[in-house]
Design a protein around this motif. Structure first.
Motif, PDB file in Angstrom:
ATOM      1  N   GLN A  94       0.850  -1.180   0.000  1.00 33.01           N
ATOM      2  CA  GLN A  94       0.000   0.000   0.000  1.00 33.01           C
ATOM      3  C   GLN A  94       0.888   1.233   0.000  1.00 33.01           C
ATOM      4  OE1 GLN A  94      -1.741  -0.827   4.024  1.00 33.01           O
ATOM      5  NE2 GLN A  94      -1.431   1.375   4.286  1.00 33.01           N
ATOM      6  N   ASN A  96      -0.855   4.552   0.532  1.00 38.94           N
ATOM      7  CA  ASN A  96      -1.647   5.633   1.132  1.00 38.94           C
ATOM      8  C   ASN A  96      -1.789   6.811   0.164  1.00 38.94           C
ATOM      9  OD1 ASN A  96      -2.154   4.230   3.440  1.00 38.94           O
ATOM     10  ND2 ASN A  96      -0.743   5.378   4.737  1.00 38.94           N
ATOM     11  N   ILE A  98      -4.016   8.172  -3.196  1.00 38.31           N
ATOM     12  CA  ILE A  98      -5.201   8.017  -4.039  1.00 38.31           C
ATOM     13  C   ILE A  98      -4.971   8.800  -5.322  1.00 38.31           C
ATOM     14  CG2 ILE A  98      -7.663   8.523  -4.256  1.00 38.31           C
ATOM     15  CD1 ILE A  98      -7.871   8.100  -1.224  1.00 38.31           C
ATOM     16  N   TYR A 125      -4.328  10.205   3.797  1.00 38.85           N
ATOM     17  CA  TYR A 125      -3.997   9.840   2.423  1.00 38.85           C
ATOM     18  C   TYR A 125      -3.407  11.041   1.686  1.00 38.85           C
ATOM     19  CZ  TYR A 125      -6.692   5.537   3.021  1.00 38.85           C
ATOM     20  OH  TYR A 125      -7.143   4.323   3.460  1.00 38.85           O
ATOM     21  N   GLU A 126      -2.690  10.746   0.603  1.00 44.18           N
ATOM     22  CA  GLU A 126      -2.142  11.770  -0.265  1.00 44.18           C
ATOM     23  C   GLU A 126      -2.757  11.624  -1.650  1.00 44.18           C
ATOM     24  OE1 GLU A 126       2.058  11.176  -0.206  1.00 44.18           O
ATOM     25  OE2 GLU A 126       2.266  11.647   1.921  1.00 44.18           O
ATOM     26  N   ASP A 156      -3.385   3.378  -4.225  1.00 45.79           N
ATOM     27  CA  ASP A 156      -4.210   2.360  -3.572  1.00 45.79           C
ATOM     28  C   ASP A 156      -5.646   2.390  -4.085  1.00 45.79           C
ATOM     29  OD1 ASP A 156      -2.020   1.705  -2.042  1.00 45.79           O
ATOM     30  OD2 ASP A 156      -2.625   2.926  -0.335  1.00 45.79           O
ATOM     31  N   ILE A 338     -12.177   6.167  -0.193  1.00 46.95           N
ATOM     32  CA  ILE A 338     -11.627   5.888   1.129  1.00 46.95           C
ATOM     33  C   ILE A 338     -12.482   4.867   1.877  1.00 46.95           C
ATOM     34  CG2 ILE A 338     -11.172   6.904   3.404  1.00 46.95           C
ATOM     35  CD1 ILE A 338     -10.274   9.439   1.973  1.00 46.95           C
TER      36      ILE A 338
END
Length: 369
Positions: A94, A96, A98, A125-126, A156, A338
């Protein structure tokens, strides 16, 4: 892993490397930062620990003394070190991150990105925004090419803006499509009430007294364009008006493609008294062409658009339009991605947001006969 007994005065713990002498590293601010991107080796050297220890700290693994971890994190912040997304993905499966995939960065997608960017704050998240269709002639299928490059290594989950193809629910990552060409099918989607919004736009012109209304549509292959044209026709029919098929033209949602049909509408002797353009960029171009032809807006010609991008309020005169909640569309798509990431599901949820009329100065009653 390198381990051993620390030198006198050290706070070495499991995973720490042994320094060759009692010297402690200089304060972070006094370290000379090398040119270029900081590496994990740079962090280890400045912090006085092994590369393995730095790796443990930045990846949140156990086995490093608290004081050592704090020192390493201080060096990480000081040097601006960031681990490779690809390497992180391979280790942890993963990132983190998007992804937001767009065909091009134009006003519609830019407003969606603003909503996504605001909504991601505090989520952990980034974002990675990726333009997948720039300079290509084969526009169809751009999103599949982009997904194949990014999914599984760099992102992800993904928000795709106006994908051209129906995507399968399972692509290896959670997918939410905004305003897909094919409508609410396949993966989760977010769109606006295109049908109802087009009805509202047309009813506004009819309420002002217009009966001869031109329609400058989008692209025939887009579900949003089909629904907006249908809403126009339904509102005209409900008012007892028969749409003139010679006044219903395709504008392609782009000023360059709408230029010729706009001239066709406005240069005819029996031109319409109002034009409903299926997006704001085309509507603004209608105003520009009208002014070039010596027509006053709205005294000689009323114009209404669809989207409510910032350029609509800045046009001369300011454009009456149908507002899509573009920021909220982006934010909702992000929340859906998410939710899927955190629940481990890829359910096909379809969300439709309302539209509203924004009255400005580009519409008025038709000129007296």
């Amino acid at each position: 892993m390198h381990s051993g007994t620390g030198s006198p005065g050290s706070t070495a713990g499991p995973g720490d490397s042994v320094t060759s002498g009692p010297e402690t590293p200089a304060p972070f601010a006094t370290q000379e930062r090398a040119t270029g991107r900081a590496t994990i080796t740079d962090v280890a050297r400045v912090a006085g620990v092994s590369v393995a220890t730095v790796s443990k700290v930045v990846n949140g693994r156990y086995g490093v003394a608290a004081a050592t971890a704090e020192r390493v994190l201080g060096v990480v912040a000081d040097l601006g070190y960031e681990s490779s997304l690809v390497a992180r993905s391979l280790r942890r499966r993963q990132t983190n991150v998007i992804g937001v995939l767009v065909a091009e960065f134009e006003p519609f997608s830019t407003e969606l990105l603003k909503g996504i960017s605001a909504a991601i704050n505090g989520t952990g998240y980034e974002l990675l925004a990726y333009c997948g269709d720039a300079g290509r002639s084969d526009h169809v299928g751009w999103e599949r090419r982009s997904l194949s490059r990014l999914a599984g290594t760099l992102i992800d989950g993904v928000v795709i803006v106006t994908p051209t193809l129906a995507l399968p629910v399972h692509e290896g990552v959670p997918i939410v499509a905004i305003d897909p060409h094919t409508g609410p099918t396949g993966p989760a989607t977010v769109d606006s009430d295109n049908l109802g919004g087009a009805r509202t736009a047309t009813e506004h012109l009819i309420a002002l007294g217009h009966t001869r209304i031109g329609y400058l549509g989008g692209r025939a292959d887009l579900e949003s364009a089909r629904l907006r044209e249908l809403g126009f026709v339904e509102a005209m029919t409900a008012a007892g008006l028969t749409p003139d098929p010679t006044l219903v033209l395709e504008g392609g949602y782009r000023p360059d493609r709408s230029d010729r049909p706009t001239h066709d509408l406005l240069e005819r002797a029996d031109r319409p008294t109002a034009v409903f353009a299926a997006n704001d960029l085309s509507a603004i171009h209608v105003i520009e062409v009208a002014q070039e032809l010596g027509l006053r807006v709205p005294e000689d010609l009323s114009v209404i658009g669809f989207d409510n991008i910032p350029e609509a309020a800045a046009s001369t005169p300011p454009l009456t339009t149908i507002a899509q909640s573009l920021h909220e569309m982006g934010a909702e798509a992000l929340r859906m991605v998410i939710a899927m990431l955190e629940s481990g599901t890829t359910a096909s949820k379809h969300t439709r947001l309302p539209t509203r009329l924004v009255e400005r100065a580009s519409t008025a009653p038709p000129p007296a006969a």
